[in-house]
Design a protein around this motif. Structure first.
Motif, PDB file in Angstrom:
ATOM      1  N   GLY A 387      64.439 -11.308 -91.721  1.00  0.00           N
ATOM      2  CA  GLY A 387      63.501 -11.136 -92.814  1.00  0.00           C
ATOM      3  C   GLY A 387      63.631  -9.760 -93.411  1.00  0.00           C
ATOM      4  O   GLY A 387      64.374  -8.906 -92.903  1.00  0.00           O
ATOM      5  N   TYR A 560      62.425 -16.949 -90.036  1.00  0.00           N
ATOM      6  CA  TYR A 560      62.420 -16.042 -91.184  1.00  0.00           C
ATOM      7  C   TYR A 560      60.981 -15.550 -91.358  1.00  0.00           C
ATOM      8  O   TYR A 560      60.067 -16.339 -91.590  1.00  0.00           O
ATOM      9  CB  TYR A 560      62.901 -16.749 -92.448  1.00  0.00           C
ATOM     10  CG  TYR A 560      63.072 -15.815 -93.626  1.00  0.00           C
ATOM     11  CD1 TYR A 560      64.308 -15.268 -93.933  1.00  0.00           C
ATOM     12  CD2 TYR A 560      61.977 -15.469 -94.439  1.00  0.00           C
ATOM     13  CE1 TYR A 560      64.464 -14.399 -95.010  1.00  0.00           C
ATOM     14  CE2 TYR A 560      62.125 -14.607 -95.506  1.00  0.00           C
ATOM     15  CZ  TYR A 560      63.366 -14.069 -95.789  1.00  0.00           C
ATOM     16  OH  TYR A 560      63.516 -13.205 -96.850  1.00  0.00           O
ATOM     17  N   ASP A 562      58.211 -12.984 -93.250  1.00  0.00           N
ATOM     18  CA  ASP A 562      57.938 -12.204 -94.457  1.00  0.00           C
ATOM     19  C   ASP A 562      56.424 -12.002 -94.570  1.00  0.00           C
ATOM     20  O   ASP A 562      55.651 -12.962 -94.412  1.00  0.00           O
ATOM     21  CB  ASP A 562      58.475 -12.909 -95.696  1.00  0.00           C
ATOM     22  CG  ASP A 562      58.471 -12.004 -96.928  1.00  0.00           C
ATOM     23  OD1 ASP A 562      58.272 -10.777 -96.749  1.00  0.00           O
ATOM     24  OD2 ASP A 562      58.649 -12.499 -98.040  1.00  0.00           O
ATOM     25  N   VAL A 567      57.861 -17.862 -92.409  1.00  0.00           N
ATOM     26  CA  VAL A 567      58.088 -18.639 -93.640  1.00  0.00           C
ATOM     27  C   VAL A 567      58.935 -19.869 -93.358  1.00  0.00           C
ATOM     28  O   VAL A 567      58.654 -20.967 -93.853  1.00  0.00           O
ATOM     29  CB  VAL A 567      58.747 -17.755 -94.716  1.00  0.00           C
ATOM     30  CG1 VAL A 567      59.015 -18.560 -95.978  1.00  0.00           C
ATOM     31  CG2 VAL A 567      57.866 -16.544 -95.015  1.00  0.00           C
ATOM     32  N   GLU A 568      59.979 -19.667 -92.545  1.00  0.00           N
ATOM     33  CA  GLU A 568      60.889 -20.772 -92.200  1.00  0.00           C
ATOM     34  C   GLU A 568      61.279 -20.664 -90.736  1.00  0.00           C
ATOM     35  O   GLU A 568      61.298 -19.573 -90.173  1.00  0.00           O
ATOM     36  CB  GLU A 568      62.157 -20.724 -93.066  1.00  0.00           C
ATOM     37  CG  GLU A 568      61.920 -20.953 -94.536  1.00  0.00           C
ATOM     38  CD  GLU A 568      63.195 -20.826 -95.344  1.00  0.00           C
ATOM     39  OE1 GLU A 568      63.202 -21.264 -96.503  1.00  0.00           O
ATOM     40  OE2 GLU A 568      64.185 -20.284 -94.820  1.00  0.00           O
ATOM     41  N   GLY A 580      66.159 -22.405 -98.615  1.00  0.00           N
ATOM     42  CA  GLY A 580      64.988 -21.563 -98.831  1.00  0.00           C
ATOM     43  C   GLY A 580      65.339 -20.091 -98.732  1.00  0.00           C
ATOM     44  O   GLY A 580      66.425 -19.661 -99.149  1.00  0.00           O
ATOM     45  N   GLU A 581      64.442 -19.311 -98.163  1.00  0.00           N
ATOM     46  CA  GLU A 581      64.616 -17.852 -98.080  1.00  0.00           C
ATOM     47  C   GLU A 581      65.828 -17.481 -97.220  1.00  0.00           C
ATOM     48  O   GLU A 581      66.592 -16.576 -97.559  1.00  0.00           O
ATOM     49  CB  GLU A 581      63.349 -17.213 -97.506  1.00  0.00           C
ATOM     50  CG  GLU A 581      62.109 -17.381 -98.371  1.00  0.00           C
ATOM     51  CD  GLU A 581      62.240 -16.666 -99.697  1.00  0.00           C
ATOM     52  OE1 GLU A 581      63.026 -15.706 -99.802  1.00  0.00           O
ATOM     53  OE2 GLU A 581      61.550 -17.066-100.657  1.00  0.00           O
ATOM     54  N   TYR A 582      65.980 -18.137 -96.090  1.00  0.00           N
ATOM     55  CA  TYR A 582      67.123 -17.831 -95.229  1.00  0.00           C
ATOM     56  C   TYR A 582      68.432 -18.155 -95.943  1.00  0.00           C
ATOM     57  O   TYR A 582      69.402 -17.391 -95.877  1.00  0.00           O
ATOM     58  CB  TYR A 582      67.027 -18.618 -93.923  1.00  0.00           C
ATOM     59  CG  TYR A 582      68.217 -18.415 -93.005  1.00  0.00           C
ATOM     60  CD1 TYR A 582      68.310 -17.282 -92.206  1.00  0.00           C
ATOM     61  CD2 TYR A 582      69.257 -19.351 -92.959  1.00  0.00           C
ATOM     62  CE1 TYR A 582      69.408 -17.086 -91.366  1.00  0.00           C
ATOM     63  CE2 TYR A 582      70.361 -19.164 -92.137  1.00  0.00           C
ATOM     64  CZ  TYR A 582      70.423 -18.024 -91.342  1.00  0.00           C
ATOM     65  OH  TYR A 582      71.516 -17.829 -90.521  1.00  0.00           O
ATOM     66  N   ASN A 584      69.025 -18.118 -99.139  1.00  0.00           N
ATOM     67  CA  ASN A 584      69.282 -17.075-100.143  1.00  0.00           C
ATOM     68  C   ASN A 584      69.756 -15.779 -99.483  1.00  0.00           C
ATOM     69  O   ASN A 584      70.665 -15.113 -99.990  1.00  0.00           O
ATOM     70  CB  ASN A 584      68.015 -16.807-100.953  1.00  0.00           C
ATOM     71  CG  ASN A 584      67.611 -18.006-101.808  1.00  0.00           C
ATOM     72  OD1 ASN A 584      68.476 -18.787-102.229  1.00  0.00           O
ATOM     73  ND2 ASN A 584      66.311 -18.151-102.056  1.00  0.00           N
ATOM     74  N   LEU A 585      69.135 -15.433 -98.360  1.00  0.00           N
ATOM     75  CA  LEU A 585      69.533 -14.221 -97.647  1.00  0.00           C
ATOM     76  C   LEU A 585      70.966 -14.338 -97.149  1.00  0.00           C
ATOM     77  O   LEU A 585      71.767 -13.394 -97.279  1.00  0.00           O
ATOM     78  CB  LEU A 585      68.577 -13.971 -96.469  1.00  0.00           C
ATOM     79  CG  LEU A 585      68.869 -12.753 -95.601  1.00  0.00           C
ATOM     80  CD1 LEU A 585      68.708 -11.459 -96.399  1.00  0.00           C
ATOM     81  CD2 LEU A 585      67.940 -12.733 -94.383  1.00  0.00           C
TER      82      LEU A 585
END
Length: 594
Positions: A387, A560, A562, A567-568, A580-582, A584-585
């Motif tokens: 994160g 993940y 945040d 979040v995930e 999702g966020e992971y 994108n990271l």
């Protein structure tokens, strides 16, 4: 002591609690026999020395008029014997009082250091380490003179003063009162400057603490200083702090130095009055005053003001020491907020199941770092935590290790609430490698063995081999016996991390925590390290924080985090499918690496 800046004074607004002196007396208690010996010896020495002026009076008024040579010789021999005894007594007193003083300082510093070892991370988060260090070293050292000489000298000088007054009264009451007329004046002057003097020494201790904090910070950051050519700026800051300390010291000493000339002036005035009035009374025919009486009083007057001067000096020393004593006991009284609860039991042998149940946490700034965090890690699973910076990743592992107390919720290991077990039994079964790969001064072998003193040399070498540290260690001049400096300045950042990794692994933990464990290791070494870790992590529950996502792709679960929330959550393949966020990271990092 609540602000983390070298240029902000640590204020003590309360009036001094004389109970602090009682606390100090408890440290002296175990050595009261030596103190009593020293006091008895000095009292006997003082009482005998009071006879010398009386001998002179007898010689002047009796033996010389009578021509009694034998009497003069006998009193001269007695005087020499008393002087020899006084010198021997002084030597014995110095030995006894210094032994007591150093033993007390040792005990005080020990208690201070032991308490600092128990204080939680939150205490050190808010304080420059230099301001803590100055209390353990400088402030305790400044009590040395008070403990070694002040207490005994004060008691013996008070008794000596009583002896002197009694001898003076036995010779002539009127001259005694003339001699004592300066004491009320001295008492008023001392009382007048008392508060200002204490305040001046408090300010001096503040400035000393500030200066020490900046020196410690500058030495720790010397590489950054030279890299950014900050030497001249830092020198100006240092000069400013040093100048403040010098001014504070001079102001405090000015108050201390006031007493000595005041005492000397009053002593000269009263001595002059004794001579003037004594001679006038003797010329006027007062039979009680003779030349021998005046000579005896001359001897007693110097003795009378000597203990008063010493007492004034002790008063100065006491006020100086009080400003340091307040800081020392303030630190010892700092509450240990992370400690074993009443009735806490030892943690059973850990299997490795970890569970967070609605955990809330905030540091002292009041900002929530974790918000209702819940997850479960089964025995032997590897959990990766990723994160953005400040999301709460390190906070999770800090709470699992009980470096801080949670505000609400529960953290369970094998179904046991970790707040209900002893901290020592919990941490002994966990291996932790934090972001700061701290290396202690000593050998490489000692550093790896730091968390497991009973480990054999073979076990140390095996741990180093697993984390791929063995080759570079053996390439050094003395291998595992190579001496390294504080913070490992002779080693590269990657080498320091590998040694810290070996240290954590050697503890044979059931739960392994790795915070950015591979951040300073080159890609080739990282590949080799992963091979060894795969064997080591088998059957252990592990929590891995990493910004390099390539290092945690094989984790059983990736969380993940945040803004203090999960979040995930899932394995690498699952999270990539969610996009999702992971996802994108991972893509942003992969694109960057590509």
């Amino acid at each position: 002591m609540a602000r983390n800046k070298y240029d902000i004074d640590e204020e003590l607004e309360e009036e001094f609690d004389f109970g602090q002196l009682k606390r100090l007396a408890k440290y002296v208690g175990p050595y009261k026999k030596d103190m009593i010996k020293a006091i008895v010896i000095m009292l006997l020495s003082s009482a005998l020395s009071m006879l010398i002026p009386r001998f002179f009076m007898t010689i002047m008024d009796v033996y010389i008029p009578e021509g009694n040579i034998k009497g003069i010789v006998m009193l001269s021999i007695a005087t020499m014997a008393i002087v020899v005894f006084v010198c021997a007594s002084l030597k014995t007193k110095i030995i006894l009082t210094n032994r007591v003083g150093q033993n007390v300082i040792y005990a005080l510093r020990r208690d201070l250091f032991v308490h600092l070892q128990e204080l939680p991370f939150s205490y050190y988060d808010d304080r420059p380490h230099g301001k803590i260090q100055v209390r353990v070293v400088n402030y305790v050292n400044n009590l040395s003179d008070l403990l070694s000489n002040g207490i005994v000298n004060t008691i013996t000088d008070l008794c000596s003063l009583i002896f002197i007054i009694l001898f003076m009264l036995s010779i002539n009451i009127k001259l005694t009162f003339v001699c004592m007329c300066g004491i009320p004046i001295l008492a008023v002057l001392i009382w007048t400057v008392k508060k200002k003097q204490r305040r001046a020494w408090q300010i001096e201790s503040n400035k000393q603490s500030n200066l020490n904090a900046y020196i410690a910070e500058s030495l720790n950051g010397i590489r950054v200083t030279q890299s950014f050519v900050r030497e001249e700026v830092n020198q100006n800051i240092f000069n400013g702090l040093s100048s403040d300390y010098k001014s504070a010291w001079m102001e405090a000493v000015r108050y201390n130095m006031m007493l000595s000339p005041i005492v000397d002036t009053i002593s000269v005035l009263t001595t002059s009055m004794v001579y003037v009035l004594g001679i006038n009374w003797m010329i006027g025919g007062e039979a009680a005053i003779t030349a021998g009486v005046l000579i005896a009083f001359t001897g007693y007057i110097s003795r009378f003001w000597t203990p008063i001067t010493t007492l004034a000096s002790f008063y100065n020393s006491l006020l100086t020491s009080i400003s340091y004593l307040e800081r020392i006991f303030e630190t010892i009284d700092e509450p240990v907020t992370v400690k074993d609860e009443e009735g806490a039991v030892d943690m059973p042998i850990i299997q490795g199941a970890v569970e967070f149940e609605n955990v809330d946490f905030a540091y002292e700034d009041g900002i929530k770092r974790l918000d209702k965090v819940s997850f479960r890690a089964n025995t032997g699973e590897s959990y990766a935590i990723v994160g953005p910076t400040g999301a709460g990743k390190t906070t999770i592992i800090n709470l699992l290790s009980r470096f801080y107390n949670i505000q609400s919720g529960k953290i369970l290991i094998d179904g046991i609430d970790i707040s209900k077990v002893t901290i020592r039994s919990l941490r002994k079964q966990m291996g932790v490698m934090l972001q700061d790969s701290f290396i202690f001064s000593g050998t490489i072998m000692d550093n790896i063995r730091y968390g497991n003193h009973e480990a054999s040399d073979e076990e140390v070498i095996r741990a180093a081999q697993i984390v791929r540290a063995h080759d570079f260690i053996m390439a050094m001049e003395q291998g595992y016996s190579t001496q390294v400096n504080e913070r490992g300045s002779r080693l590269s950042q990657g080498q320091r991390q590998l040694i810290s990794f070996a240290r954590a692994l050697l503890a044979n933990p059931k739960i392994l925590i790795l915070d950015e464990a591979t951040s300073s290791i080159d890609t080739e070494t990282e590949i080799m390290l992963q091979e060894g870790l795969a064997k080591l992590l088998k059957g252990r529950t592990s929590f891995i924080i990493a910004h390099r996502l390539s290092t945690i792709k094989s984790a059983d679960c990736i969380m993940y985090i945040d803004k203090g929330k999960i979040v995930e959550m899932g394995c690498h393949e699952q999270l990539m499918k969610q996009k999702g966020e992971y996802y994108n990271l991972y893509l942003s990092q992969y694109s960057f690496l590509a």
